[in-house]
Write a protein that holds these residues in place. Structure first.
Motif, PDB file in Angstrom:
ATOM      1  N   PHE A   1       0.432  -1.234  -0.061  1.00  0.00           N
ATOM      2  CA  PHE A   1       1.008  -0.010   0.286  1.00  0.00           C
ATOM      3  C   PHE A   1       0.775   1.339   0.133  1.00  0.00           C
ATOM      4  O   PHE A   1       0.896   2.313  -0.606  1.00  0.00           O
ATOM      5  CB  PHE A   1      -0.699  -0.264   0.988  1.00  0.00           C
TER       6      PHE A   1
ATOM      7  N   LYS B   1       0.817   4.563  -2.916  1.00  0.00           N
ATOM      8  CA  LYS B   1       1.101   5.740  -2.519  1.00  0.00           C
ATOM      9  C   LYS B   1       2.326   6.501  -3.102  1.00  0.00           C
ATOM     10  O   LYS B   1       2.102   7.446  -2.901  1.00  0.00           O
ATOM     11  CB  LYS B   1       0.720   6.294  -0.726  1.00  0.00           C
TER      12      LYS B   1
ATOM     13  N   VAL C   1       0.675   7.423   9.001  1.00  0.00           N
ATOM     14  CA  VAL C   1       0.886   6.044  10.112  1.00  0.00           C
ATOM     15  C   VAL C   1       0.331   5.009   9.281  1.00  0.00           C
ATOM     16  O   VAL C   1      -0.896   5.292   9.667  1.00  0.00           O
ATOM     17  CB  VAL C   1       0.583   6.987  11.554  1.00  0.00           C
ATOM     18  N   GLN C   2       0.993   4.818   9.016  1.00  0.00           N
ATOM     19  CA  GLN C   2      -0.086   3.414   8.257  1.00  0.00           C
ATOM     20  C   GLN C   2      -0.241   2.204   8.691  1.00  0.00           C
ATOM     21  O   GLN C   2       0.242   2.199  10.284  1.00  0.00           O
ATOM     22  CB  GLN C   2       1.485   2.686   7.605  1.00  0.00           C
ATOM     23  N   LEU C   3      -1.446   1.798   8.466  1.00  0.00           N
ATOM     24  CA  LEU C   3      -2.172   1.526   9.837  1.00  0.00           C
ATOM     25  C   LEU C   3      -2.614  -0.128   9.013  1.00  0.00           C
ATOM     26  O   LEU C   3      -2.634  -0.068   7.378  1.00  0.00           O
ATOM     27  CB  LEU C   3      -3.670   1.948  10.276  1.00  0.00           C
TER      28      LEU C   3
ATOM     29  N   ASP D   1      -5.196  11.636   5.967  1.00  0.00           N
ATOM     30  CA  ASP D   1      -5.568  10.789   5.915  1.00  0.00           C
ATOM     31  C   ASP D   1      -7.026  11.523   7.210  1.00  0.00           C
ATOM     32  O   ASP D   1      -8.092  10.494   6.464  1.00  0.00           O
ATOM     33  CB  ASP D   1      -5.096   9.199   7.035  1.00  0.00           C
TER      34      ASP D   1
ATOM     35  N   TYR E   1     -12.463   4.919   7.392  1.00  0.00           N
ATOM     36  CA  TYR E   1     -13.033   4.605   6.481  1.00  0.00           C
ATOM     37  C   TYR E   1     -14.254   4.281   6.266  1.00  0.00           C
ATOM     38  O   TYR E   1     -15.008   4.969   5.212  1.00  0.00           O
ATOM     39  CB  TYR E   1     -12.375   3.655   5.870  1.00  0.00           C
TER      40      TYR E   1
ATOM     41  N   ALA F   1     -10.730  -0.923   0.118  1.00  0.00           N
ATOM     42  CA  ALA F   1      -9.767  -1.592  -1.085  1.00  0.00           C
ATOM     43  C   ALA F   1      -9.260  -3.364  -1.359  1.00  0.00           C
ATOM     44  O   ALA F   1      -8.935  -3.547  -2.767  1.00  0.00           O
ATOM     45  CB  ALA F   1      -8.840  -0.714  -1.272  1.00  0.00           C
TER      46      ALA F   1
ATOM     47  N   THR G   1      -3.701  -8.655  -2.423  1.00  0.00           N
ATOM     48  CA  THR G   1      -4.975  -6.950  -2.411  1.00  0.00           C
ATOM     49  C   THR G   1      -6.225  -7.772  -3.142  1.00  0.00           C
ATOM     50  O   THR G   1      -6.412  -8.849  -4.339  1.00  0.00           O
ATOM     51  CB  THR G   1      -4.769  -6.043  -3.162  1.00  0.00           C
TER      52      THR G   1
ATOM     53  N   PRO H   1      -9.962  -4.700  -8.435  1.00  0.00           N
ATOM     54  CA  PRO H   1      -9.862  -2.619  -7.525  1.00  0.00           C
ATOM     55  C   PRO H   1     -10.480  -1.928  -9.019  1.00  0.00           C
ATOM     56  O   PRO H   1     -11.872  -1.633  -9.466  1.00  0.00           O
ATOM     57  CB  PRO H   1      -8.656  -2.872  -8.988  1.00  0.00           C
ATOM     58  N   GLY H   2     -10.453  -0.559  -7.994  1.00  0.00           N
ATOM     59  CA  GLY H   2     -11.176   0.468  -9.394  1.00  0.00           C
ATOM     60  C   GLY H   2     -12.184   1.645  -9.099  1.00  0.00           C
ATOM     61  O   GLY H   2     -12.952   1.790  -9.554  1.00  0.00           O
TER      62      GLY H   2
END
Ligand SMILES: Nc1nc(=O)c2c([nH]1)NC[C@@H]1CN(c3ccc(C(=O)N[C@@H](CCC(=O)O)C(=O)O)cc3)C=[N+]21
Length: 353
Positions: free
Chosen positions: A95, A99, A142-144, A166, A204, A298, A307, A327-328
């Motif tokens: 991920f 980014k 900060v990546q979760l 975020d 999210y 996602a 993924t 995806p998408g």
């Protein structure tokens, strides 16, 4: 098994961001006294709207790239994003790569700050603090997920709200709540079932819920620890009964594999349960939800899985009136908004607003 006719008739409509009505069961609403509204039932000629995200994301990214290029030529400055990674999860690396690549394409400078899995909460707070104080840093991610021994809520709340690209900081969620308030004023009720132990919730899911509320709708935001709204079967075979009545599912499951290979379908419902759901939708007009909306996020965040969406698209599309694909769907828009928020933060820092 679903009747063959339904399979053949399942069709998809591709649409932009025009969201249809949303219905979600609230905790204190009994299953048969849901809010009322148009009661178009799911029928055999079922057709789902595909809420496609890639083209929206492309538009946003183009605008961001243009602005950054203008910023560079006018003042010789550009935005900078820091991504903090604790541990070594494979999915987090993937991920983050997405980014970084997106940032590079639009002209955002990036730095990845890596800490070991066993770092202390204090060490992580110190790292975040240093980026909070660094005037050359405009965005901090900060990546979760974070390791179990670190309190995600404490960390997220510690990121400077101006640099919280975020949108996870309570102040920013508070701004979002203004929208919720507006919805409330127009008759939408938002019920959060967040318990005090539910700090691990993923912000999210809340966003689409809050944005989608319309007059008379009841939105329940559920969290893993006190009531997962998802229709998935958990590993122990149980599935939350609420799901059958929810018509909007913002699935932000970070269960490694919410749908086991042997699961009967994407919603985690057996074929019989799915049929029961269908007849429920048909037989309880107008009190039953008129449409079943399914949003997927996602991906699942298992460290070992590729993924994939939280649900099996092929199955969900048969019962959902609208669905985001993987995806998408949500993923590319999330990335595009990250870029856009980083640009906005840089503009604030450069006095360009
Ligand atoms: N602090 C924080 N912020 C996040 O935004 C955040 C996070 N932690 N932790 C993990 C999740 C996951 N996430 C994704 C974003 C985009 C795609 C994405 O673009 N997915 C593509 C597919 C990508 C692929 O092929 O792997 C798509 O859905 O079309 C995926 C996953 C952000 N997350």
């Amino acid at each position: 098994m679903l009747p063959q006719k339904q399979r053949e008739n399942t069709s998809c409509t591709f649409l932009g961001p025009n969201l249809p009505d949303v219905w979600v069961l609230s905790e204190n609403t009994s299953p048969h006294t849901l809010t009322t509204g148009s009661s178009q039932s799911v029928d055999d000629g079922h057709s789902a709207t595909i809420l496609e995200g890639t083209s929206i994301a492309t538009e946003i990214k183009l605008k961001v790239a243009e602005e950054i290029s203008r910023m560079k030529s006018e003042i010789g400055k550009f935005p900078k994003l820091v991504v903090v990674l604790v541990g070594d999860r494979r999915d987090s690396h993937r991920f983050i790569d997405i980014k970084l690549e997106a940032c590079e394409k639009v002209g955002i400078e990036t730095v990845v700050s890596e800490l070991p899995e066993n770092c202390t909460q204090k060490e992580l707070l110190d790292v975040v603090s240093s980026f909070n104080d660094d005037k050359d840093v405009h965005g901090i991610v900060v990546q979760l997920p974070l390791p179990q021994h670190i309190d995600e809520e404490i960390i997220m709340n510690f990121v400077s709200p101006e640099k919280d690209v975020d949108g996870f900081h309570p102040l920013n969620i508070g701004n979002l709540a203004i929208i919720v308030e507006l919805n409330l004023a127009y008759g939408t009720r938002v019920v959060s079932s967040k318990g005090k132990n539910a700090h691990n919730s993923n912000p999210y899911g809340d966003k689409p819920c809050t944005f989608c509320g319309k007059k008379g709708h009841v939105i329940e935001i559920c969290y893993r620890k006190n009531g997962y709204p998802l229709g998935f079967k958990f590993r122990d075979g149980s599935s939350p009964p609420k799901t059958a009545m929810a018509s909007y599912i913002a699935s932000t499951s970070s269960e490694a594999k919410p749908v086991e290979a042997k699961a009967t379908n994407s919603l985690g419902l057996s074929a019989a349960e799915l049929e029961a759901l269908r007849s429920l939708l048909k037989n309880h007009k107008p009190s039953a939800p008129s449409q079943l909306h399914q949003f997927t996020t996602a991906s699942s965040s298992s460290p070992t899985e590729e993924t994939r969406g939280d649900v099996c698209f092929e199955e969900a599309v048969k019962v959902a009136s609208a669905i985001t694909p993987v995806p998408g769907g949500i993923g590319p828009v999330t990335i595009a908004m990250l870029l856009s928020n980083t640009l906005d933060s840089a503009k604030r820092a450069f006095g360009m607003f």
